[in-house]
Scaffold this motif. Structure first.
Motif, PDB file in Angstrom:
ATOM      1  N   ALA A  55       0.857  -1.179   0.000  1.00  0.00           N
ATOM      2  CA  ALA A  55       0.000   0.000   0.000  1.00  0.00           C
ATOM      3  C   ALA A  55       0.894   1.230   0.000  1.00  0.00           C
ATOM      4  CB  ALA A  55      -0.910   0.004   1.226  1.00  0.00           C
ATOM      5  N   TRP A  78       7.387   1.044   2.293  1.00  0.00           N
ATOM      6  CA  TRP A  78       5.936   1.036   2.103  1.00  0.00           C
ATOM      7  C   TRP A  78       5.309   0.052   3.076  1.00  0.00           C
ATOM      8  CZ3 TRP A  78       6.000  -0.967  -3.652  1.00  0.00           C
ATOM      9  CH2 TRP A  78       6.651  -2.199  -3.721  1.00  0.00           C
ATOM     10  N   ALA A  97      -2.274  -1.360   5.511  1.00  0.00           N
ATOM     11  CA  ALA A  97      -1.966   0.060   5.724  1.00  0.00           C
ATOM     12  C   ALA A  97      -2.537   0.544   7.052  1.00  0.00           C
ATOM     13  CB  ALA A  97      -2.495   0.903   4.568  1.00  0.00           C
ATOM     14  N   SER A 101       0.066   1.488  10.187  1.00  0.00           N
ATOM     15  CA  SER A 101       0.275   2.929  10.382  1.00  0.00           C
ATOM     16  C   SER A 101      -0.697   3.577  11.355  1.00  0.00           C
ATOM     17  CB  SER A 101       0.171   3.660   9.041  1.00  0.00           C
ATOM     18  OG  SER A 101      -1.167   3.669   8.597  1.00  0.00           O
TER      19      SER A 101
END
Length: 195
Positions: A55, A78, A97, A101
């Motif tokens: 992602a 990434w 993702a 994150s």
């Protein structure tokens, strides 16, 4: 839900490398090439080759990329992970993702997969266990994220999350090949958005 095989088959490559990687992926997951039998195993963690997703999350201005400091590789990279049996690779990219994150709001900015790469993975140790060299059949997706949203590292996966300026990637990543991949993908997105 999109079948992973169709995603790869329908991908429109922009370079000879992408076409070569696409053809290799199709041979492997089609089960009719040099690795027969992987068709069923490619979605799982086959020790030779398996499906992964990445992602790429960019800010609205497209001058920053949301990156994580990867525990195993010790560099900013990434987000992504293994398909682990899921055929909807875009859904896996979104899940990875968010998990890696802490970001929760993602807007897709490119239709379908934005890039395909056959990525060699060197021998390494993960959670105390040796992992033999193998191939990641990687499908990438691109999203826009909000720079103001709270970020949170994912213990066991990464030790940091940050918005990194695209013109400063060399200061954060020790993987020149990947830096070029990130920039190539960003250029593809910018061309698409100008249409």
């Amino acid at each position: 839900m999109t079948d992973y095989h169709q995603t790869i088959k329908d991908f429109m490559p922009c370079s000879p490398r992408e076409e070569a990687d696409r053809q290799q992926m199709l041979r492997i997951i089609g089960g009719d090439g040099c690795l027969p039998g992987l068709k069923e195993q490619a979605l799982f963690r086959d020790p030779v080759a398996h499906m992964t997703v990445s992602a790429l999350v960019f800010n609205r201005k497209r001058d920053k990329m949301l990156m994580v400091r990867h525990d195993i590789y010790g560099t900013w990279t990434w987000m992504g992970g293994h398909a682990d049996g899921m055929v909807d690779l875009e859904a896996v990219a979104v899940k990875e993702a968010k998990e890696e994150s802490g970001i929760q709001t993602l807007k897709k900015i490119y239709p379908g997969a934005v890039a395909l790469h056959t990525l060699p993975v060197s021998f390494h140790v993960k959670k105390g266990q040796p992992v033999s060299a193998h191939l990641h059949l990687n499908v990438s997706y691109a999203f826009e994220g909000d720079e103001g949203e709270e970020l949170k590292a994912c213990p066991g996966e990464n030790t940091g999350v940050a918005w990194i300026k695209m013109d400063e990637l060399e200061y954060y990543s020790n993987e020149p090949d990947f830096i070029q991949i990130y920039r190539d993908i960003l250029e593809r997105i910018k061309k698409y958005e100008k249409k």
